[in-house]
Design a protein around this motif. Sequence first.
Motif, PDB file in Angstrom:
ATOM      1  N   ALA A 597     -10.350  16.437  -0.177  1.00 45.33           N
ATOM      2  CA  ALA A 597      -9.202  16.283   0.726  1.00 45.33           C
ATOM      3  C   ALA A 597      -8.404  15.035   0.378  1.00 45.33           C
ATOM      4  CB  ALA A 597      -9.685  16.215   2.167  1.00 45.33           C
ATOM      5  N   ARG A 598      -9.092  13.953   0.030  1.00 37.56           N
ATOM      6  CA  ARG A 598      -8.417  12.703  -0.306  1.00 37.56           C
ATOM      7  C   ARG A 598      -7.657  12.823  -1.631  1.00 37.56           C
ATOM      8  NH1 ARG A 598     -10.189   7.852   2.065  1.00 37.56           N
ATOM      9  NH2 ARG A 598     -10.414   6.770   0.061  1.00 37.56           N
ATOM     10  N   ILE A 599      -8.231  13.560  -2.585  1.00 37.40           N
ATOM     11  CA  ILE A 599      -7.544  13.753  -3.868  1.00 37.40           C
ATOM     12  C   ILE A 599      -6.234  14.513  -3.668  1.00 37.40           C
ATOM     13  CG2 ILE A 599      -7.631  15.004  -6.075  1.00 37.40           C
ATOM     14  CD1 ILE A 599     -10.619  14.359  -6.200  1.00 37.40           C
ATOM     15  N   SER A 600      -6.297  15.628  -2.977  1.00 34.50           N
ATOM     16  CA  SER A 600      -5.115  16.490  -2.878  1.00 34.50           C
ATOM     17  C   SER A 600      -3.995  15.857  -2.051  1.00 34.50           C
ATOM     18  CB  SER A 600      -5.498  17.853  -2.300  1.00 34.50           C
ATOM     19  OG  SER A 600      -6.059  17.718  -1.020  1.00 34.50           O
ATOM     20  N   SER A 601      -4.335  14.972  -1.116  1.00 33.92           N
ATOM     21  CA  SER A 601      -3.309  14.380  -0.253  1.00 33.92           C
ATOM     22  C   SER A 601      -2.946  12.946  -0.625  1.00 33.92           C
ATOM     23  CB  SER A 601      -3.799  14.400   1.204  1.00 33.92           C
ATOM     24  OG  SER A 601      -4.980  13.629   1.348  1.00 33.92           O
ATOM     25  N   GLN A 602      -3.525  12.405  -1.665  1.00 35.18           N
ATOM     26  CA  GLN A 602      -3.420  10.978  -1.952  1.00 35.18           C
ATOM     27  C   GLN A 602      -1.998  10.464  -2.146  1.00 35.18           C
ATOM     28  OE1 GLN A 602      -4.719   9.715  -6.019  1.00 35.18           O
ATOM     29  NE2 GLN A 602      -5.352  11.843  -6.238  1.00 35.18           N
ATOM     30  N   LYS A 603      -1.114  11.270  -2.680  1.00 38.14           N
ATOM     31  CA  LYS A 603       0.241  10.794  -2.953  1.00 38.14           C
ATOM     32  C   LYS A 603       0.985  10.349  -1.701  1.00 38.14           C
ATOM     33  CE  LYS A 603       1.215  13.228  -7.283  1.00 38.14           C
ATOM     34  NZ  LYS A 603       2.109  14.199  -7.970  1.00 38.14           N
ATOM     35  N   VAL A 604       0.630  10.927  -0.558  1.00 42.06           N
ATOM     36  CA  VAL A 604       1.372  10.593   0.657  1.00 42.06           C
ATOM     37  C   VAL A 604       0.789   9.407   1.410  1.00 42.06           C
ATOM     38  CG1 VAL A 604       2.076  12.999   0.881  1.00 42.06           C
ATOM     39  CG2 VAL A 604       0.133  12.174   2.204  1.00 42.06           C
ATOM     40  N   TRP A 605      -0.423   8.960   1.032  1.00 38.46           N
ATOM     41  CA  TRP A 605      -1.032   7.860   1.787  1.00 38.46           C
ATOM     42  C   TRP A 605      -1.523   6.684   0.954  1.00 38.46           C
ATOM     43  CZ3 TRP A 605      -5.938   6.878   0.212  1.00 38.46           C
ATOM     44  CH2 TRP A 605      -6.711   7.937  -0.285  1.00 38.46           C
ATOM     45  N   ASN A 606      -1.603   6.853  -0.390  1.00 37.08           N
ATOM     46  CA  ASN A 606      -2.196   5.749  -1.169  1.00 37.08           C
ATOM     47  C   ASN A 606      -1.231   4.600  -1.455  1.00 37.08           C
ATOM     48  OD1 ASN A 606      -0.584   6.665  -3.275  1.00 37.08           O
ATOM     49  ND2 ASN A 606      -2.278   7.520  -4.466  1.00 37.08           N
ATOM     50  N   GLY A 607       0.071   4.812  -1.188  1.00 35.36           N
ATOM     51  CA  GLY A 607       1.037   3.733  -1.354  1.00 35.36           C
ATOM     52  C   GLY A 607       1.453   3.439  -2.781  1.00 35.36           C
ATOM     53  N   LYS A 608       0.921   4.172  -3.748  1.00 41.57           N
ATOM     54  CA  LYS A 608       1.267   3.917  -5.151  1.00 41.57           C
ATOM     55  C   LYS A 608       2.654   4.439  -5.503  1.00 41.57           C
ATOM     56  CE  LYS A 608      -3.527   3.919  -6.785  1.00 41.57           C
ATOM     57  NZ  LYS A 608      -4.525   4.560  -7.691  1.00 41.57           N
ATOM     58  N   GLU A 609       3.064   5.516  -4.839  1.00 42.25           N
ATOM     59  CA  GLU A 609       4.388   6.083  -5.082  1.00 42.25           C
ATOM     60  C   GLU A 609       5.139   6.140  -3.756  1.00 42.25           C
ATOM     61  OE1 GLU A 609       4.341   9.790  -7.293  1.00 42.25           O
ATOM     62  OE2 GLU A 609       2.296   9.357  -7.949  1.00 42.25           O
ATOM     63  N   LYS A 610       6.258   5.481  -3.667  1.00 37.34           N
ATOM     64  CA  LYS A 610       7.033   5.480  -2.428  1.00 37.34           C
ATOM     65  C   LYS A 610       7.620   6.868  -2.210  1.00 37.34           C
ATOM     66  CE  LYS A 610      10.694   3.012   0.049  1.00 37.34           C
ATOM     67  NZ  LYS A 610       9.840   2.752   1.224  1.00 37.34           N
ATOM     68  N   GLN A 611       7.317   7.456  -1.057  1.00 40.28           N
ATOM     69  CA  GLN A 611       7.771   8.798  -0.754  1.00 40.28           C
ATOM     70  C   GLN A 611       9.139   8.770  -0.063  1.00 40.28           C
ATOM     71  OE1 GLN A 611       6.127  11.399  -1.922  1.00 40.28           O
ATOM     72  NE2 GLN A 611       4.565  10.010  -2.737  1.00 40.28           N
ATOM     73  N   LYS A 612       9.893   9.836  -0.256  1.00 44.49           N
ATOM     74  CA  LYS A 612      11.212   9.930   0.365  1.00 44.49           C
ATOM     75  C   LYS A 612      11.119  10.352   1.827  1.00 44.49           C
ATOM     76  CE  LYS A 612      13.562  11.076  -3.986  1.00 44.49           C
ATOM     77  NZ  LYS A 612      14.379  12.082  -4.708  1.00 44.49           N
ATOM     78  N   GLY A 613       9.982  10.872   2.211  1.00 46.09           N
ATOM     79  CA  GLY A 613       9.802  11.303   3.584  1.00 46.09           C
ATOM     80  C   GLY A 613       9.092  10.255   4.420  1.00 46.09           C
ATOM     81  N   ASP A 614       8.119  10.700   5.229  1.00 48.09           N
ATOM     82  CA  ASP A 614       7.377   9.776   6.087  1.00 48.09           C
ATOM     83  C   ASP A 614       6.647   8.720   5.267  1.00 48.09           C
ATOM     84  OD1 ASP A 614       8.195  11.377   8.149  1.00 48.09           O
ATOM     85  OD2 ASP A 614       6.255  12.343   8.471  1.00 48.09           O
ATOM     86  N   GLN A 615       6.454   7.583   5.864  1.00 49.72           N
ATOM     87  CA  GLN A 615       5.670   6.519   5.241  1.00 49.72           C
ATOM     88  C   GLN A 615       4.311   6.449   5.941  1.00 49.72           C
ATOM     89  OE1 GLN A 615       7.076   5.018   2.434  1.00 49.72           O
ATOM     90  NE2 GLN A 615       8.582   6.615   2.926  1.00 49.72           N
TER      91      GLN A 615
END
Length: 855
Positions: A597-615
């Motif tokens: 679960a952590r692998i598949s969702s990591q882009k939105v919560w690990n902070g390594k890549e700034k997302q255009k949506g929710d922070q």
Amino acid sequence: MEIKRRDFLKVTAAAGAVAAIGLPKLNAFAAGQAPAATGSMKGEWIASTCQGCTAWCPVEFFVQEGRIDKVRGNQFSKANGGYVCPSGHLMIPQTYDPDRIKVPMKRTNPQKGRGVDPKFVPISWDEALDTLADKMMELRKNNEPEKLMYMRGRYSSTSTDLLYGTLPKIFGTPNYYSHSAICAEAEKMGPGYTQGFFGYRDYDLAKTKCLVVWGCDPLSSNRQVPNAIAKFNGILDRGTLIAVDPRMSASVAKANEWLPIKPGEDGALAAGIAHVLLTEGFWSKEFVGDFKEGKNLFKAGATVDEAAFVEKQTHGIVKYWNIELKDKTPSWAAKKTLIPEEQIIRVARAMGKAGSACAVWMGPGVAMTPRGTYAAMAVYALNGILGSIETEGGVFQSSSAPVEKFPEIKKSFIDEMAEHHGHGKKIDGRGAKDMPAMMSAKPGSGVVTNNVANGLLKNPDAIKVFISTWSNFVFSATGTQRWEKAMAKMPFFAHMVTNASEMSQYADIILPATFAPTEKLSIIGNMANLHGHISIQQPVAKPLWQVKSEETEVMWLLAEKLKSKGFANLYDYYASFEDPETKKKPTNASEFAEIAARISSQKVWNGKEKQKGDQIAGWADFKKKGIYNSETYKYKKNWGKDNPETKKFEGKFKTETKKFEFYSETMKKALGEHAKKHNTTIDDILKSSGYEAQGELAFVPHYESPKRHGSDKEYPFTFIDYKSRLNREGRSQNTVWYQEFKKVDVGDESWDDVVKINPIDGKKLGIKTGDTVRLTSTTGSIVTKAKLWEGVRPGTIAKCYGQGHWAYGRVAAKDYAKAQPRGGNNNELLVDDYDRLSGATARNGGFTGVKIEKV
């Protein structure tokens, strides 16, 4: 009859006491002291995700002292606005259903069949997985791993790869199939072969001025129910709601215009509307283009010179007119559809005036028919004519959210046996001359789920070990009788589900699955309301029974068993996973589930890549909020532009021309490839697959007459199947709430199963409301009750799918012990047939004729 009040009170009090004693305990909490009122107890809202339909809505459960008390939409969700639809509330009684499978079980009666007692006995997880692993290893020992088959029903959109995408590949079998082709796959062919988008669409309902609901009921089902419920009033305030449906649905009840179309004639209505839009100049000049001289040359019956029109974002509008539309007048369409000519013209003008703010919401009722691909193209092409592709109030491709893929399955995990046997012929028949299954414009790429039963009956030795999860094809697939015969002959079947269903009655091993929304840890990705989202599924209360997650926990444990028996490849792959933060590798099933679960969702919560949506501020924040919302879909995102340097138009649609194709070069290429493979012509492919088109007609959206099983004389009524707003994909019938609130479906009755018959037909047949009737098709018959109802047109009958269970529990079945159903299963009537260009099961469009007899 006379009775004194005092006697009445005595009788009712005694009856109430007896009823209370006789009632089964609904869940573990019934044994304890009754909890205090909700307001006086502390509790918390815990985020998860509903999977009652393919909307996959982010939700929250209110939990008090370990008990789930309430459910609502996730308050952070931009897909559902913090709301949940009626079916969402049934997740609570589903979780605490006393008839759920509580421990693994094995069959002790070798005989298999409907009504045959399997004589299941409880066993441990260890014994169950040992038995399954032994059966699988026997296949490898005999050099026949391809005789393992896996089929999935509902699944998690991310962790499915850990089972569906991994087990067959590493073990070495080509036989793995999703349920999708019995659901709504054919409707993807509409946007697919015009726009290059083979997926489910989104809609800008907040700005829509004219919504055309066609062959679906967004207020009850079809992927965005909470959002549709919230937005319908606004559409009615701003403009017009048009509904095309042979029966009165919840959406029809709200509509300004109801077109009760003759079943299967959707392509004719679409052609008639398109004819009006073009002859009266309602096409989008910005999207489609215009005549060079500015004068409209689209005249009924007249051919147009292609050179006279300059297209912008589209390809082949004049070809489309010349080949198909010039003679398809509203008068012609009225004769086919039985919709008055003046109404067709009126509706077309309303759509035309709304222009690019008119959205045509197409559902499976249009496309899940034997010739559904072309009906889907014809209906979807109206969005292209109006220019409502990615415009304010229009139709959109799916928004996405940044999901990370799991580690690559390297060649080191695939041994020589798996490599050799894993690419063999599939038993679902895809890619055959008469089954092109051209999903994503690739011949043979579409799954043909329902045809698996035919493959098993044709070659009983093809599969020796069958694993299936969250499925019930013996009930949910048309022509169910075939599945019963095939399953009775299956050498070994392991079924992993929450409730023992009809299909479970043929199992050798039953494994208790987690109820995904409340007990499973997984990540779900989906879209709605112009936003993509990633949401979490997580245990919101401690499971009451020995349930496990099929895609993570069970796969890890099965991999351990296989390793201990000499096949370590599956385990080695899973064990190679690393936590994206700590780099820790899993050592047990629960760690594997969380790391996945952590692998598949990591882009939105690990902070390594700034997302255009929710922070999102880390994993803990993601678990608490439960959702990441993407940025809003950009208008005209895939529209092309003129390049001043190259002086060429650069399109972005994923078609052969990179434009919206009214003349589908994409279809032409795909059919050409399939014909070449079989050393024949495109015309021959279409003819053998059951379509009418020949020549150039095959490459444009066009009308094909409906194919019908059963003569009009012997089977005079056309059968309409539709879905309940409480169905939860057919898994909620064993809840009391489903049965009690069944009346919320327009025309239906609580605790009953009724077929809706127009009063005109009822009078001719001598049938009244409440009469028991037998419905018979060329495939089978069912018994149900009649209800005279003006919400269905004469000559057609309508019945909701969902009832008719003979083995889903004490509430779903009339008599579970005796395998007696409550009402009838529509799929015992519906004929086994396909839209062969997609591979999708035909289940809509009135292709099944029936006769009605009073019992």
